[in-house]
Design an enzyme around this catalytic site. Structure first.
Site, PDB file in Angstrom:
ATOM      1  N   HIS A 204       8.315  12.341 -27.161  1.00  0.00           N
ATOM      2  CA  HIS A 204       7.310  13.156 -26.481  1.00  0.00           C
ATOM      3  C   HIS A 204       7.702  14.640 -26.534  1.00  0.00           C
ATOM      4  CE1 HIS A 204       4.437  14.534 -23.539  1.00  0.00           C
ATOM      5  NE2 HIS A 204       5.429  15.018 -22.813  1.00  0.00           N
TER       6      HIS A 204
ATOM      7  N   GLU B 269      -4.039  17.950  -9.688  1.00  0.00           N
ATOM      8  CA  GLU B 269      -4.546  18.449 -10.954  1.00  0.00           C
ATOM      9  C   GLU B 269      -6.038  18.742 -10.914  1.00  0.00           C
ATOM     10  OE1 GLU B 269      -2.488  16.891 -14.258  1.00  0.00           O
ATOM     11  OE2 GLU B 269      -3.977  17.586 -15.698  1.00  0.00           O
TER      12      GLU B 269
ATOM     13  N   HIS C 258       0.193  15.573 -27.770  1.00  0.00           N
ATOM     14  CA  HIS C 258      -0.305  14.207 -27.557  1.00  0.00           C
ATOM     15  C   HIS C 258      -0.970  13.671 -28.815  1.00  0.00           C
ATOM     16  CE1 HIS C 258      -0.495  14.781 -22.909  1.00  0.00           C
ATOM     17  NE2 HIS C 258       0.614  14.139 -23.262  1.00  0.00           N
TER      18      HIS C 258
ATOM     19  N   ARG D  65       0.805  -1.225   0.000  1.00  0.00           N
ATOM     20  CA  ARG D  65       0.000   0.000   0.000  1.00  0.00           C
ATOM     21  C   ARG D  65       0.839   1.276   0.000  1.00  0.00           C
ATOM     22  NH1 ARG D  65      -2.912  -3.071   3.563  1.00  0.00           N
ATOM     23  NH2 ARG D  65      -4.691  -4.057   2.545  1.00  0.00           N
TER      24      ARG D  65
ATOM     25  N   LYS E  54       7.710  23.928 -11.757  1.00  0.00           N
ATOM     26  CA  LYS E  54       6.818  22.772 -11.590  1.00  0.00           C
ATOM     27  C   LYS E  54       6.482  22.571 -10.116  1.00  0.00           C
ATOM     28  CE  LYS E  54       5.583  18.148 -12.838  1.00  0.00           C
ATOM     29  NZ  LYS E  54       5.793  16.934 -13.613  1.00  0.00           N
TER      30      LYS E  54
ATOM     31  N   GLU F 247      10.645  20.762 -22.992  1.00  0.00           N
ATOM     32  CA  GLU F 247       9.840  20.889 -21.771  1.00  0.00           C
ATOM     33  C   GLU F 247      10.338  22.063 -20.916  1.00  0.00           C
ATOM     34  OE1 GLU F 247       7.090  19.243 -20.950  1.00  0.00           O
ATOM     35  OE2 GLU F 247       7.144  17.282 -21.942  1.00  0.00           O
TER      36      GLU F 247
ATOM     37  N   LYS G 234       3.306  11.971 -10.087  1.00  0.00           N
ATOM     38  CA  LYS G 234       2.481  11.138 -10.978  1.00  0.00           C
ATOM     39  C   LYS G 234       3.296   9.912 -11.378  1.00  0.00           C
ATOM     40  CE  LYS G 234      -0.390  14.520 -13.384  1.00  0.00           C
ATOM     41  NZ  LYS G 234      -0.739  14.990 -14.742  1.00  0.00           N
TER      42      LYS G 234
ATOM     43  N   HIS H 245       0.796  20.379 -25.009  1.00  0.00           N
ATOM     44  CA  HIS H 245       0.560  18.936 -24.943  1.00  0.00           C
ATOM     45  C   HIS H 245      -0.726  18.501 -25.646  1.00  0.00           C
ATOM     46  CE1 HIS H 245       3.883  19.005 -22.193  1.00  0.00           C
ATOM     47  NE2 HIS H 245       3.813  17.715 -21.969  1.00  0.00           N
TER      48      HIS H 245
ATOM     49  N   ARG I 195      -2.732  22.873 -12.212  1.00  0.00           N
ATOM     50  CA  ARG I 195      -1.673  21.999 -12.733  1.00  0.00           C
ATOM     51  C   ARG I 195      -1.823  21.784 -14.244  1.00  0.00           C
ATOM     52  NH1 ARG I 195       0.973  16.690  -9.688  1.00  0.00           N
ATOM     53  NH2 ARG I 195       2.321  16.100 -11.400  1.00  0.00           N
TER      54      ARG I 195
ATOM     55  N   ASN J 235       0.304  21.549 -19.132  1.00  0.00           N
ATOM     56  CA  ASN J 235      -0.033  20.893 -20.396  1.00  0.00           C
ATOM     57  C   ASN J 235       0.113  21.804 -21.601  1.00  0.00           C
ATOM     58  OD1 ASN J 235      -0.627  18.119 -20.234  1.00  0.00           O
ATOM     59  ND2 ASN J 235      -2.376  18.637 -18.958  1.00  0.00           N
TER      60      ASN J 235
HETATM   61  N1  LIG Z   1       5.214  11.340 -14.229  1.00  0.00           N
HETATM   62  C1  LIG Z   1       5.203  12.458 -14.914  1.00  0.00           C
HETATM   63  O1  LIG Z   1       4.787  13.514 -14.425  1.00  0.00           O
HETATM   64  C2  LIG Z   1       5.720  12.441 -16.320  1.00  0.00           C
HETATM   65  C3  LIG Z   1       5.951  13.650 -16.986  1.00  0.00           C
HETATM   66  C4  LIG Z   1       6.503  13.598 -18.264  1.00  0.00           C
HETATM   67  C5  LIG Z   1       6.787  12.377 -18.853  1.00  0.00           C
HETATM   68  N2  LIG Z   1       6.539  11.218 -18.179  1.00  0.00           N
HETATM   69  C6  LIG Z   1       6.860   9.917 -18.769  1.00  0.00           C
HETATM   70  O2  LIG Z   1       8.258   9.855 -18.974  1.00  0.00           O
HETATM   71  C7  LIG Z   1       8.518   8.933 -20.027  1.00  0.00           C
HETATM   72  C8  LIG Z   1       9.572   9.516 -20.950  1.00  0.00           C
HETATM   73  O3  LIG Z   1      10.748   9.715 -20.215  1.00  0.00           O
HETATM   74  P1  LIG Z   1      12.165   9.923 -20.919  1.00  0.00           P
HETATM   75  O4  LIG Z   1      12.022  10.920 -21.986  1.00  0.00           O
HETATM   76  O5  LIG Z   1      13.141  10.146 -19.839  1.00  0.00           O
HETATM   77  O6  LIG Z   1      12.389   8.534 -21.693  1.00  0.00           O
HETATM   78  P2  LIG Z   1      13.114   7.168 -21.273  1.00  0.00           P
HETATM   79  O7  LIG Z   1      12.977   6.905 -19.842  1.00  0.00           O
HETATM   80  O8  LIG Z   1      12.614   6.130 -22.220  1.00  0.00           O
HETATM   81  O9  LIG Z   1      14.649   7.460 -21.607  1.00  0.00           O
HETATM   82  C9  LIG Z   1      15.028   7.719 -22.935  1.00  0.00           C
HETATM   83  C10 LIG Z   1      16.192   6.828 -23.363  1.00  0.00           C
HETATM   84  O10 LIG Z   1      17.389   7.323 -22.787  1.00  0.00           O
HETATM   85  C11 LIG Z   1      18.081   6.271 -22.121  1.00  0.00           C
HETATM   86  N3  LIG Z   1      18.847   6.906 -21.055  1.00  0.00           N
HETATM   87  C12 LIG Z   1      18.368   7.365 -19.887  1.00  0.00           C
HETATM   88  N4  LIG Z   1      19.333   8.008 -19.228  1.00  0.00           N
HETATM   89  C13 LIG Z   1      20.441   7.955 -19.978  1.00  0.00           C
HETATM   90  C14 LIG Z   1      21.756   8.455 -19.827  1.00  0.00           C
HETATM   91  N5  LIG Z   1      22.101   9.205 -18.777  1.00  0.00           N
HETATM   92  N6  LIG Z   1      22.644   8.196 -20.809  1.00  0.00           N
HETATM   93  C15 LIG Z   1      22.290   7.484 -21.917  1.00  0.00           C
HETATM   94  N7  LIG Z   1      21.064   7.001 -22.119  1.00  0.00           N
HETATM   95  C16 LIG Z   1      20.148   7.236 -21.151  1.00  0.00           C
HETATM   96  C17 LIG Z   1      16.991   5.338 -21.698  1.00  0.00           C
HETATM   97  O11 LIG Z   1      17.494   4.062 -21.432  1.00  0.00           O
HETATM   98  C18 LIG Z   1      16.069   5.389 -22.906  1.00  0.00           C
HETATM   99  O12 LIG Z   1      16.533   4.549 -23.923  1.00  0.00           O
HETATM  100  C19 LIG Z   1       7.202   8.648 -20.711  1.00  0.00           C
HETATM  101  O13 LIG Z   1       6.767   7.361 -20.349  1.00  0.00           O
HETATM  102  C20 LIG Z   1       6.263   9.689 -20.116  1.00  0.00           C
HETATM  103  O14 LIG Z   1       4.934   9.254 -20.034  1.00  0.00           O
HETATM  104  C21 LIG Z   1       6.022  11.237 -16.922  1.00  0.00           C
HETATM  105 ZN   LIG Z   2       5.431  16.513 -21.327  1.00  0.00          ZN
END
Ligand SMILES: NC(=O)c1ccc[n+]([C@@H]2O[C@H](COP(=O)([O-])OP(=O)(O)OC[C@H]3O[C@@H](n4cnc5c(N)ncnc54)[C@H](O)[C@@H]3O)[C@@H](O)[C@H]2O)c1
Ligand SMILES: [Zn+2]
Length: 365
Positions: free
Chosen positions: A263, A235, A250, A119, A225, A183, A141, A246, A239, A243
């Site tokens: 993204h 949200e 999206h 939990r 943020k 971003e 999130k 976005h 919040r 977006n």
């Molecule tokens: N929770 C939230 O508020 C929130 C906000 C925005 C995005 N997200 C989520 O985040 C995700 C995208 O995250 P991302 O863009 O970090 O992508 P990701 O986690 O897929 O990383 C991108 C790539 O970079 C590689 N990588 C990571 N760190 C590295 C480093 N230091 N050196 C070399 N390679 C490295 C990873 O292995 C991957 O192949 C999506 O799933 C999205 O939905 C969540």
């Molecule tokens: Zn985003």
């Protein structure tokens, strides 16, 4: 080094930002001394940077390692189950600390595993992509994708601490670096003129940006943020401003089945679209519309809009999960550093924006 507080009463935490900070992990996380850690990462990140984390956490307490395959498609229920199984196999108790070490995929997945295990147990974010440092690691999130919709299964579960070390970005592919930069630019447009200016003047694609510049931009984006999340953790309203870019972004991701754009790239296009719509509605001066588009293109290149059919994009926007009573709220800039939420953006407005986006020459690759 900077520490930014995310002020949420009993759930408050600090985001520590500093070049080389992972070398001081035992000090930064000294409040967790004596606890058991479960580090969740992927093989790629772990092979590049795992040792320093292993050494640092090992000085504080016991360590279990959980490695999952790399990639968005593994932000799934199947991987979540594998992580939960690994927690059980490691015999984690209520006092264990999950450490998410990776990009946003790992942060969302490990955070959701922590939220569901017994939990909810404590977790710490150590983001390794620029996007994760400025966006996904802050705000609580967490979740995984459903085959029918991204991030459909999730929770709010705030981390106990975030440790962002920009030195890790040295190994990040440039395209991923740019994705995070869009971003940061978004944060500047929606609430921080100085940050917008810094991004507009940063080297193209952030390549070779000095440590100080990069670190201050990360800190400014996190600060913004944190402020928004503090005022609206779940949200309810405010919040939503995060977006910006976005709604169109999206839709671009959806119609291209998440393959053409990252993204951040889709959000970059969305920023240009939102600015154009704001201009058309006389909410934003023409010079600011152009300044936003130029700053966005400067981060580029992004995959082109060429060949994308308009109708499916309009349909995807109409299905936006933020839609209420058939109206899709659009975040629109009214000045650089200020936004408003409007629900009177028409399909004709979006068509115009898409045409203007497709006509931009600078961003083709
Ligand atoms: N929770 C939230 O508020 C929130 C906000 C925005 C995005 N997200 C989520 O985040 C995700 C995208 O995250 P991302 O863009 O970090 O992508 P990701 O986690 O897929 O990383 C991108 C790539 O970079 C590689 N990588 C990571 N760190 C590295 C480093 N230091 N050196 C070399 N390679 C490295 C990873 O292995 C991957 O192949 C999506 O799933 C999205 O939905 C969540
Ligand atoms: Zn985003």
């Amino acid at each position: 080094m900077t520490a930014i507080g995310v002020d949420l009463g009993a759930r408050s935490y600090a985001v520590h930002i500093g070049h080389g900070l992972l070398g001081s992990l035992p000090e930064v996380l000294k409040g967790f001394r004596g606890r058991r850690f479960a580090v969740v990462s992927n093989r790629r990140v772990w092979s590049l940077h795992g040792r320093i984390v292993e050494r640092g956490l090992g000085k504080l307490g016991g360590l279990a390692r959980v490695l999952v395959p790399d990639g968005e498609r593994h932000k799934s229920r199947a991987t979540l189950a594998a992580v939960q199984d690994a927690f059980v196999a490691a015999g984690l108790g209520r006092d264990a600390v999950v450490v998410a070490f990776g990009g946003g995929v790992i942060g969302d997945l490990a955070g959701f595993a922590a939220a569901s295990y017994m939990r909810g147990i404590d977790f710490v974010q150590i983001p390794t992509t620029l996007l994760a440092m400025v966006d996904s690691s802050v705000g609580g999130k967490v979740g995984v994708n459903h085959p029918k919709a991204k991030n459909l299964l999730g929770a709010f579960h705030q981390p106990r601490a975030v440790v962002a070390d920009p030195a890790l970005l040295a190994t990040l592919p440039q395209r991923e670096l740019r994705s995070g930069a869009y971003e940061i630019l978004k944060c500047g447009i929606l609430g921080d003129r100085a940050l917008f200016r810094a991004m507009a003047e940063a080297p193209q694609g952030l390549v070779g940006w000095d440590r100080q510049g990069l670190e201050s931009a990360i800190a400014a984006a996190v600060g913004l943020k944190a402020d928004v999340v503090r005022k609206d953790e779940r949200e309810g309203g405010l919040r939503r401003v995060l977006n910006l870019g976005h709604t169109i972004g999206h839709a671009l991701e959806a119609v291209t089945h998440y393959r053409r754009f990252t993204h951040g790239e889709a959000v970059g296009w969305g920023l240009i679209g939102a600015a154009w719509i704001a201009g058309r509605k006389d909410l934003l001066r023409a010079s600011a519309v152009e300044a936003i588009a130029e700053a966005t293109d400067r981060i580029g290149p992004r995959p082109a809009m060429k060949g994308l059919a308009v109708e499916p994009i309009l349909a995807a926007i109409a299905h936006d999960k933020k839609a209420r009573r058939g109206r899709v709220p659009f975040i629109l800039p009214t000045a650089i550093g200020r936004v408003t939420v409007r629900d009177d953006v028409s399909p004709a407005d979006v068509r115009g924006a898409l045409a203007a986006m497709a006509a931009r020459p600078a961003a083709r690759r």
